[in-house]
Scaffold this motif. Structure first.
Motif, short mmCIF file in Angstrom:
data_model
loop_
_atom_site.label_atom_id
_atom_site.label_comp_id
_atom_site.label_asym_id
_atom_site.label_seq_id
_atom_site.Cartn_x
_atom_site.Cartn_y
_atom_site.Cartn_z
N SER A 113 -1.95 -29.00 5.03
CA SER A 113 -0.93 -30.02 4.79
C SER A 113 0.15 -29.46 3.86
O SER A 113 0.67 -28.38 4.10
CB SER A 113 -1.58 -31.29 4.23
N ASP B 287 -1.57 -24.61 8.72
CA ASP B 287 -1.28 -25.96 9.19
C ASP B 287 -0.41 -25.87 10.44
O ASP B 287 0.27 -24.87 10.67
CB ASP B 287 -0.56 -26.78 8.11
N SER C 143 2.08 -28.03 11.12
CA SER C 143 3.42 -28.54 10.85
C SER C 143 4.21 -27.53 10.01
O SER C 143 3.81 -27.18 8.89
CB SER C 143 3.34 -29.89 10.12
N GLU C 144 5.34 -27.08 10.55
CA GLU C 144 6.22 -26.21 9.78
C GLU C 144 6.87 -26.96 8.62
O GLU C 144 7.12 -26.37 7.57
CB GLU C 144 7.29 -25.63 10.71
N ARG C 145 7.10 -28.23 8.80
CA ARG C 145 7.70 -29.03 7.74
C ARG C 145 6.76 -29.15 6.54
O ARG C 145 7.19 -29.03 5.39
CB ARG C 145 8.06 -30.40 8.29
N SER D 43 -0.97 -37.13 6.52
CA SER D 43 -0.78 -36.25 5.35
C SER D 43 -1.15 -36.97 4.06
O SER D 43 -0.37 -37.02 3.10
CB SER D 43 0.68 -35.78 5.30
N GLU E 73 5.20 -29.25 17.89
CA GLU E 73 4.92 -29.14 16.45
C GLU E 73 5.57 -30.28 15.68
O GLU E 73 4.98 -30.83 14.74
CB GLU E 73 5.40 -27.79 15.94
N VAL E 74 6.78 -30.65 16.08
CA VAL E 74 7.47 -31.76 15.40
C VAL E 74 6.71 -33.06 15.63
O VAL E 74 6.51 -33.86 14.70
CB VAL E 74 8.92 -31.86 15.87
N ALA F 165 3.59 -33.13 13.58
CA ALA F 165 3.87 -33.44 12.17
C ALA F 165 4.05 -34.93 11.96
O ALA F 165 3.64 -35.48 10.93
CB ALA F 165 5.11 -32.68 11.71
N ASP F 166 4.65 -35.61 12.94
CA ASP F 166 4.81 -37.06 12.82
C ASP F 166 3.48 -37.79 13.00
O ASP F 166 3.30 -38.89 12.45
CB ASP F 166 5.82 -37.56 13.85
N ALA G 133 0.49 -36.44 12.16
CA ALA G 133 -0.49 -36.00 11.17
C ALA G 133 -0.61 -37.02 10.04
O ALA G 133 0.37 -37.63 9.61
CB ALA G 133 -0.10 -34.65 10.60
#
Length: 335
Positions: free
Chosen positions: A102, A130, A132-134, A66, A57-58, A61-62, A64
């Motif tokens: 997002s 989404d 990404s948890e962030r 956004s 997931e991390v 996120a990098d 993706a």
């Protein structure tokens, strides 16, 4: 094992095609994650990616893209979507899905457009998902900088936001209209158990998926999109939709498509017809006459066959020996 292994993990587990993200994007993201994890061997990091969903997931996120803002695509697009949702909110709340959401600008834009049509929070449900948890944490906070309001048109911040330091925070009633959760559209169990949605927004995702992941995503749309529902994609992703299942609803520039078939992404499986079995007439069974079993003829062993073995000449007794042995012994005269 090199960076190609990381590439295969991203394709199989995340469903992303790294070649569509740009040159060396995966290499830079993997190198940054390896440095953060204190690893220097790509093989070890690839094994960690396969074993730990949190690390995937991390990395996702990098990777993706956004690039999002409020009312991206124009106010006319969201007004058209809000009109469709308002028409479906008769008796039961209309259901909307935004994937990937997002940092929340897209689902919040639709919530504002529905609020402008005087729809209350009980008239609709917006689920935003989404990977990404962030990104979901930022979406839940609902605080944005000035760059998130770069869409042309009237400034909406004074009506729906309040200033907080150097950012703008969305009003609580609009924040409560959207439910955020984590999920992966390419997962076969994506939103398992959820009821169907009247509208699904999935913009700027299909262009980054692998062909196999795209098939899985369309299969989830087949399960989650209601009959005669609407799917909203970008104009550049329309060619990736099956034309026999989705038809344009309005101008093609809007990217709104109406579901027309009974099934979505995966075409129905055709089974060849089974040829009929010809009728056969049962024949009476013929009884065979018992025949005694014939025994094979006795075979004389080779060593007993006549003429097979000859007695050696050495075995024969000379005639003189026989005569000498058979003649009576001379008698010795007695006195």
């Amino acid at each position: 094992m090199t960076l190609r292994t990381i590439d295969s993990v991203v394709r199989e587990r995340l469903g992303l095609d790294p070649s569509t993200l740009g040159a060396n994007v995966l290499d830079r993201a993997a190198a940054a994650r390896m440095l953060a994890c204190g690893l220097s061997d790509p093989a070890v990091y690839a094994a960690r990616l396969m074993a730990e969903p949190a690390e995937r997931e991390v990395l996702a996120a990098d990777l993706a893209v956004s690039e999002t803002w409020f009312f991206r695509g124009g106010r006319a697009l969201f007004d058209r979507l809000a009109g469709f949702v308002a028409g479906r909110a008769t008796g039961t709340p209309a259901r909307v899905l935004s994937i990937p959401c997002s940092t929340g600008e897209e689902p919040y834009s639709l919530a504002i457009a529905l609020h402008e049509r005087s729809l209350s929070a009980t008239d609709f449900v917006i689920d935003a998902v989404d990977l990404s948890e962030r990104a979901l944490a930022r979406a839940t906070a609902a605080r944005y900088g000035a760059f998130a309001f770069r869409e042309a048109g009237p400034d909406m911040r004074p009506a729906y936001f309040r200033p907080v330091a150097d950012q703008w925070e969305l009003l609580p009633n609009l924040r409560a209209a959207v439910r955020f959760r984590a999920g992966n559209l390419t997962d076969p169990l994506f939103l398992a158990g959820e009821r169907s949605y009247d509208l699904i927004l999935c913009r700027n995702l299909f262009i980054y998926l692998t062909p196999d992941a795209r098939v899985r995503a369309l299969a989830n749309f087949d399960r989650l999109l209601a009959p005669d529902g609407r799917l909203c994609v970008t104009h550049g992703e329309a060619d990736r939709l099956p034309p026999d299942r989705f038809q344009p609803d309005g101008p093609t520039e809007t990217g709104i498509y109406r579901r027309t078939g009974a099934s979505g992404g995966v075409p129905p499986r055709t089974v060849p017809p089974v040829p009929p079995v010809p009728e056969t007439v049962a024949r009476p069974r013929r009884h065979r006459r018992h025949r005694p079993r014939q025994r094979p003829p006795a075979v004389t062993p080779r060593w007993l066959r006549p003429g097979r073995w000859r007695t050696p000449a050495a075995w024969t007794t000379p005639a003189r020996c026989v005569n000498a042995c058979s003649a009576p012994a001379p008698r010795t005269p007695t006195r």
